[in-house]
Scaffold this active site. Sequence first.
Site, PDB file in Angstrom:
ATOM      1  N   HIS A  26       0.841  -1.201   0.000  1.00 37.07           N
ATOM      2  CA  HIS A  26       0.000   0.000   0.000  1.00 37.07           C
ATOM      3  C   HIS A  26       0.880   1.258   0.000  1.00 37.07           C
ATOM      4  O   HIS A  26       0.626   2.207  -0.742  1.00 37.07           O
ATOM      5  CB  HIS A  26      -0.904   0.014   1.241  1.00 37.07           C
ATOM      6  CG  HIS A  26      -1.946  -1.061   1.223  1.00 37.07           C
ATOM      7  ND1 HIS A  26      -3.285  -0.795   1.248  1.00 37.07           N
ATOM      8  CD2 HIS A  26      -1.842  -2.411   1.163  1.00 37.07           C
ATOM      9  CE1 HIS A  26      -3.975  -1.934   1.224  1.00 37.07           C
ATOM     10  NE2 HIS A  26      -3.111  -2.923   1.180  1.00 37.07           N
ATOM     11  N   ASP A 131      -5.410   6.076   2.314  1.00 39.14           N
ATOM     12  CA  ASP A 131      -5.776   4.700   1.973  1.00 39.14           C
ATOM     13  C   ASP A 131      -7.188   4.439   2.497  1.00 39.14           C
ATOM     14  O   ASP A 131      -7.556   4.891   3.582  1.00 39.14           O
ATOM     15  CB  ASP A 131      -4.783   3.742   2.639  1.00 39.14           C
ATOM     16  CG  ASP A 131      -4.846   2.343   2.044  1.00 39.14           C
ATOM     17  OD1 ASP A 131      -3.839   1.924   1.455  1.00 39.14           O
ATOM     18  OD2 ASP A 131      -5.895   1.668   2.173  1.00 39.14           O
TER      19      ASP A 131
HETATM   20  C1  UDX Z   1      -0.218  -6.081  -0.832  1.00 42.29           C
HETATM   21  C2  UDX Z   1      -1.286  -7.163  -1.057  1.00 42.29           C
HETATM   22  O1  UDX Z   1      -0.731  -8.440  -0.783  1.00 42.29           O
HETATM   23  C3  UDX Z   1      -1.817  -7.090  -2.461  1.00 42.29           C
HETATM   24  O2  UDX Z   1      -2.775  -8.106  -2.646  1.00 42.29           O
HETATM   25  C4  UDX Z   1      -2.444  -5.740  -2.682  1.00 42.29           C
HETATM   26  O3  UDX Z   1      -2.931  -5.666  -3.992  1.00 42.29           O
HETATM   27  C5  UDX Z   1      -1.395  -4.650  -2.429  1.00 42.29           C
HETATM   28  O4  UDX Z   1      -0.849  -4.817  -1.132  1.00 42.29           O
HETATM   29  P1  UDX Z   1       2.148  -7.130  -1.789  1.00 42.29           P
HETATM   30  O5  UDX Z   1       1.825  -8.501  -1.389  1.00 42.29           O
HETATM   31  O6  UDX Z   1       3.285  -6.526  -1.135  1.00 42.29           O
HETATM   32  O7  UDX Z   1       0.869  -6.160  -1.711  1.00 42.29           O
HETATM   33  O8  UDX Z   1       2.404  -7.207  -3.394  1.00 42.29           O
HETATM   34  P2  UDX Z   1       2.420  -6.121  -4.510  1.00 42.29           P
HETATM   35  O9  UDX Z   1       1.147  -5.380  -4.583  1.00 42.29           O
HETATM   36  O10 UDX Z   1       2.835  -6.805  -5.737  1.00 42.29           O
HETATM   37  O11 UDX Z   1       3.534  -5.101  -4.048  1.00 42.29           O
HETATM   38  C6  UDX Z   1       4.864  -5.418  -3.865  1.00 42.29           C
HETATM   39  C7  UDX Z   1       5.688  -4.237  -4.290  1.00 42.29           C
HETATM   40  O12 UDX Z   1       6.981  -4.346  -3.745  1.00 42.29           O
HETATM   41  C8  UDX Z   1       5.840  -4.103  -5.790  1.00 42.29           C
HETATM   42  O13 UDX Z   1       5.779  -2.738  -6.141  1.00 42.29           O
HETATM   43  C9  UDX Z   1       7.224  -4.643  -6.068  1.00 42.29           C
HETATM   44  O14 UDX Z   1       7.833  -4.023  -7.186  1.00 42.29           O
HETATM   45  C10 UDX Z   1       7.942  -4.319  -4.791  1.00 42.29           C
HETATM   46  N1  UDX Z   1       8.973  -5.314  -4.483  1.00 42.29           N
HETATM   47  C11 UDX Z   1       8.665  -6.470  -3.832  1.00 42.29           C
HETATM   48  C12 UDX Z   1      10.265  -5.045  -4.846  1.00 42.29           C
HETATM   49  O15 UDX Z   1      10.548  -4.008  -5.468  1.00 42.29           O
HETATM   50  N2  UDX Z   1      11.235  -5.937  -4.509  1.00 42.29           N
HETATM   51  C13 UDX Z   1      10.980  -7.086  -3.836  1.00 42.29           C
HETATM   52  O16 UDX Z   1      11.916  -7.848  -3.550  1.00 42.29           O
HETATM   53  C14 UDX Z   1       9.646  -7.376  -3.485  1.00 42.29           C
END
Ligand code: UDX
Length: 482
Positions: A26, A131
Amino acid sequence: LSNKVVKNSNDLPIVVVMVPLPAQGHLNQLLHLSHLISTFHIPVHFLGTPTHNRQVQLRRVHDNNSHPLIQFHDFDIPPFPSPPPNPTASHRFPSHLIPSFIAAALHLQRPLAAFLRTLSSKVRRLVVIHDSLMSSALQDVNAIPNTESYCFHSVSAFTVAHSLERKELFVNDGYKDGEITTPTYQQYFPKELNVVSMEQCFPPEFLEFIGSQFRHLPKMGAGKIYNTCRVIEGEFLEVIQRIEPEFRHWALGPFNPLKISKNGGNNKQSSCSHSCMAWLDQQEPRSVIYISFGTTTAMTDEQIKEIAIGLARSDQKFIWVLRDADKGDVFDVNEIRKSNLPEGYSNLIGNQGLVIRDWAPQLEILSHWATGGFMTHCGWNSCMESITTGVPVIAWPMHSDQPRNTVLMTMVLCVGVALKEWQQELVIADAVEEVVRKLMASEEGAEVRRNAERLGNVVRQSLEEGGESRQEFEAFIAHITR
Ligand code: UDX
């Protein structure tokens, strides 16, 4: 307007205040949005708790250049119970994070109100973007002079439209599935899409938290903001606008920076210094599959072993992000569970793959010409990043909005294939191998790849000067600075 200095009609500035939920997926989105808004020379205040703002700063997104117009503010909150993550819990949802969300929503209310009141007297207009899951902290925002607030939904328009069409209700004490569906429900969400219910994606205590936040929404807000754009989700944005005509709905995405989102560019050298980029530089175009499940997914050792074997057997080049299940992304927890690879794994894979054990430069990896696929849990950031970079996905959803995003990516936009076995506790190596081969080395995969490339091009064009997405962003800036 494009990135020119926004001049106000009098000397007092327009100022934006961001109030994110303290969860990496988020925060990321509102941080990207802060960067975009600040390119119009509008100051942004990013509010949070000390730990969560520190995490933001550590993981500032693509900020080789500094952003002097963004200021971070920390508000102390009392300690709260923070259990360690439990990857063997029956529900895959990261329930250990819930106390931190409740604590932030509860304890930020007073300091936020005081901060906003002080700031509002010094500005022409205070624009608060919060949010949707931090709404209780801002329940009195309407009473603050010179202030207008916008609710940010961190999920896809598809997900929001589905909830509205199905009349899903989030109420104080939990969630009620839509027993009565609207006449248009079947038109947008036909049976064959098989969209799963919220109860399958969230534990009851989180649905209760959503209810406690959403009940404040009807009476607050000048509009709603989404990290999407009309060329991706136009029809679902129209559904939302039709069902909630009292709000203006702004599709301001993709929030991720355009400058690094052009897959297939000619520049062979990346500016990112992570060692995986040099490895990618040596691979064939579109030959590498990138595997990452976001910031909240914890896998068991057994599951890690199956993925490891499946990837090795697929014969495809890969980069796999496998961080320890520390879940320290938001708040520190005491216990860290090591994610163990099978013994001798690095010898087994040799130069076939890289396993990244820390934070990976995801956007840069997806933007690299050698990356040809992305195995993802379909968190909304990851979906938007893969769409923008034109990289097709293998969808392996875990919880939350991810199963719905999977339907959007694989059945509506047709830019991915789904791992059929995703609902099983243990996905075995054979299934991993098969789906990787399907995306990276089959005719079906090639078709999906072409779709992804086409959509990526359309999205990037819409972000150019005069493009539809660019115009909507500029219209928003013009609106808040009117
Ligand atoms: C959470 C919820 O799990 C998801 O369902 C909702 O839509 C948004 O919040 P998350 O699980 O962290 O998100 O996944 P995602 O939404 O894909 O966000 C991860 C972010 O971290 C992406 O922007 C990704 O680019 C970044 N990231 C993650 C990195 O840059 N490096 C990493 O090693 C891991």
